[in-house]
Enzyme design. Sequence first.
Site, PDB file in Angstrom:
ATOM      1  N   ARG A 130     -14.959  -5.794  12.706  1.00  0.00           N
ATOM      2  CA  ARG A 130     -13.742  -6.100  11.918  1.00  0.00           C
ATOM      3  C   ARG A 130     -13.386  -7.589  11.942  1.00  0.00           C
ATOM      4  NH1 ARG A 130     -14.650  -1.472  10.724  1.00  0.00           N
ATOM      5  NH2 ARG A 130     -13.102   0.143  10.268  1.00  0.00           N
TER       6      ARG A 130
ATOM      7  N   SER B 289      -6.693   2.275   8.922  1.00  0.00           N
ATOM      8  CA  SER B 289      -6.450   2.089  10.368  1.00  0.00           C
ATOM      9  C   SER B 289      -5.503   0.915  10.578  1.00  0.00           C
ATOM     10  CB  SER B 289      -7.754   1.779  11.094  1.00  0.00           C
ATOM     11  OG  SER B 289      -8.673   2.813  10.932  1.00  0.00           O
TER      12      SER B 289
ATOM     13  N   GLU C 188      -4.744  -4.404  12.911  1.00  0.00           N
ATOM     14  CA  GLU C 188      -5.883  -4.703  12.035  1.00  0.00           C
ATOM     15  C   GLU C 188      -5.499  -5.433  10.738  1.00  0.00           C
ATOM     16  OE1 GLU C 188      -8.125  -1.917   9.398  1.00  0.00           O
ATOM     17  OE2 GLU C 188      -9.672  -2.227  10.878  1.00  0.00           O
TER      18      GLU C 188
HETATM   19  N1  EPU Z   1      -9.079  10.962  17.156  1.00  0.00           N
HETATM   20  C1  EPU Z   1      -8.133  11.768  17.735  1.00  0.00           C
HETATM   21  N2  EPU Z   1      -6.874  11.771  17.206  1.00  0.00           N
HETATM   22  C2  EPU Z   1      -6.544  11.001  16.143  1.00  0.00           C
HETATM   23  C3  EPU Z   1      -7.498  10.155  15.558  1.00  0.00           C
HETATM   24  C4  EPU Z   1      -8.776  10.167  16.106  1.00  0.00           C
HETATM   25  O1  EPU Z   1      -8.405  12.454  18.709  1.00  0.00           O
HETATM   26  O2  EPU Z   1      -5.382  11.072  15.715  1.00  0.00           O
HETATM   27  C5  EPU Z   1     -10.452  11.011  17.666  1.00  0.00           C
HETATM   28  C6  EPU Z   1     -11.343  11.769  16.682  1.00  0.00           C
HETATM   29  O3  EPU Z   1     -11.346  13.142  16.936  1.00  0.00           O
HETATM   30  C7  EPU Z   1     -12.696  11.141  16.909  1.00  0.00           C
HETATM   31  C8  EPU Z   1     -12.360   9.704  17.294  1.00  0.00           C
HETATM   32  O4  EPU Z   1     -11.009   9.712  17.723  1.00  0.00           O
HETATM   33  O5  EPU Z   1     -13.351  11.742  17.977  1.00  0.00           O
HETATM   34  C9  EPU Z   1     -12.558   8.718  16.165  1.00  0.00           C
HETATM   35  O6  EPU Z   1     -11.749   9.075  15.060  1.00  0.00           O
HETATM   36  P1  EPU Z   1     -12.195   8.770  13.558  1.00  0.00           P
HETATM   37  O7  EPU Z   1     -13.578   9.275  13.320  1.00  0.00           O
HETATM   38  O8  EPU Z   1     -11.135   9.260  12.655  1.00  0.00           O
HETATM   39  O9  EPU Z   1     -12.324   7.190  13.516  1.00  0.00           O
HETATM   40  P2  EPU Z   1     -11.417   5.993  14.057  1.00  0.00           P
HETATM   41  O10 EPU Z   1     -12.068   5.394  15.246  1.00  0.00           O
HETATM   42  O11 EPU Z   1     -10.016   6.440  14.223  1.00  0.00           O
HETATM   43  C10 EPU Z   1     -12.720   4.189  12.696  1.00  0.00           C
HETATM   44  C11 EPU Z   1     -12.409   3.109  11.699  1.00  0.00           C
HETATM   45  C12 EPU Z   1     -12.126   3.722  10.335  1.00  0.00           C
HETATM   46  C13 EPU Z   1     -13.362   4.493   9.902  1.00  0.00           C
HETATM   47  C14 EPU Z   1     -13.669   5.579  10.944  1.00  0.00           C
HETATM   48  C15 EPU Z   1     -14.950   6.308  10.668  1.00  0.00           C
HETATM   49  C16 EPU Z   1     -11.434   1.274  12.942  1.00  0.00           C
HETATM   50  C17 EPU Z   1     -10.196   0.501  13.266  1.00  0.00           C
HETATM   51  N3  EPU Z   1     -11.268   2.333  12.130  1.00  0.00           N
HETATM   52  O12 EPU Z   1     -11.529   4.990  12.826  1.00  0.00           O
HETATM   53  O13 EPU Z   1     -11.889   2.668   9.419  1.00  0.00           O
HETATM   54  O14 EPU Z   1     -13.172   5.105   8.634  1.00  0.00           O
HETATM   55  O15 EPU Z   1     -13.817   4.960  12.249  1.00  0.00           O
HETATM   56  O16 EPU Z   1     -16.026   5.482  10.979  1.00  0.00           O
HETATM   57  O17 EPU Z   1     -12.510   0.900  13.411  1.00  0.00           O
HETATM   58  C18 EPU Z   1     -10.138   1.336   8.504  1.00  0.00           C
HETATM   59  O18 EPU Z   1     -10.658   0.364   9.070  1.00  0.00           O
HETATM   60  O19 EPU Z   1      -9.087   1.222   7.818  1.00  0.00           O
HETATM   61  C19 EPU Z   1     -10.721   2.650   8.666  1.00  0.00           C
HETATM   62  C20 EPU Z   1     -10.173   3.742   8.156  1.00  0.00           C
END
Ligand code: EPU
Length: 335
Positions: free
Chosen positions: A164, A234, A330
């Site tokens: 990022r 995010s 972010e």
């Molecule tokens: N999780 C929870 N509770 C929540 C949210 C997430 O337990 O409320 C757990 C999920 O179950 C999963 C893990 O955390 O095991 C990761 O969650 P998720 O796959 O939704 O991804 P994230 O880490 O929350 C990142 C990126 C997203 C991207 C997704 C998928 C960042 C800051 N965000 O989110 O990017 O779509 O991975 O790769 O790195 C963005 O940058 O705006 C964005 C949406």
Amino acid sequence: MHILHNYSLKSLNTFGLDSLAKQFIILNNVSQLETIATILHNNNLNYFVLGGGSNVILPPLYNGYVIHNCLYGIEMLNQDDNFYYVNVRAGENWDNFVAITLNNKWYGLENLSLIPGTVGATPIQNIGAYGVEVKDFIASVEVFDLQDNCIKHISNSECQFSYRHSIFKTTNRFIVISVVFKLLIQAKLVTSYGDLATKLATITNFTASDLRQAVISIRQQKLPDPKIIGNVGSFFHNPILENFQVMQLKQLYPNLPVYPLDNNRSKVSAGWLIDNLGLKGFKLGNVGVYAKQALVLVNYAAATQNEIINFATMIQDKVYQQYQIQLNIEPIIMR
Ligand code: EPU
């Protein structure tokens, strides 16, 4: 060139914030850039470039120039043994472009489907999703350098990409004109990310287009549509920690999702940390934590920049108190 005054940015930011730009210029021709540079230099003015407005938190009044990047065009440049090189102007809608790549059998961007915003914004924060970062498919970025008053081509390594982050986050001197993507001739599908792997397990012999559809379906289930409820995806980075810290955390919180980054460091899930505090769906005034994904903050009605920042600070404080981890915001906060 037309300069508009006190121009409303409400429909141009996905948080749906009421915001006025003191001055507003639509950039739709590269030939305007020298004039824009002269105006900004002569008056020593504040400015920022607005693309799809999907990663900014705007103030009620921006006392400076907003340059709305509306440069359009997609052009195949050439190919070598492995890649097609495609030049895309900054104002093109990102997801339209991803759809076009798949229609043309240009591969690599399928995991980045349905990310809101414009092509010009993608190198700035090195967008990433489902195991892929855009940096792996960028050959170079064409910019106008407001300091040296000329067009430059910044190579992939000069962009200094990381999670990022890129050189474009450290300086305001460049306006992105276009991005040259290097896209795979042979698809190499990345399917390791948990949610995606589960979804694809139900399809036999899936293609890059199936993968795109799977990503779209996951995003639609988890992330709020900005047309319906204001948000910027995010709101916090996933924090990067030393592995010894991760091991200590894992002892206390065995379910915490961890993504190894290199030999010494890993990313941990900020969404999980917030969710584990019971904050999913938590709301204060106009701002809240999205009920289906705790890493996303939403604007329920007429939130202001201050309200959002105060709410985010409260979340950061709670996370710090519980885990001694500092979450970083972010999106870019314009003052
Ligand atoms: N999780 C929870 N509770 C929540 C949210 C997430 O337990 O409320 C757990 C999920 O179950 C999963 C893990 O955390 O095991 C990761 O969650 P998720 O796959 O939704 O991804 P994230 O880490 O929350 C990142 C990126 C997203 C991207 C997704 C998928 C960042 C800051 N965000 O989110 O990017 O779509 O991975 O790769 O790195 C963005 O940058 O705006 C964005 C949406």
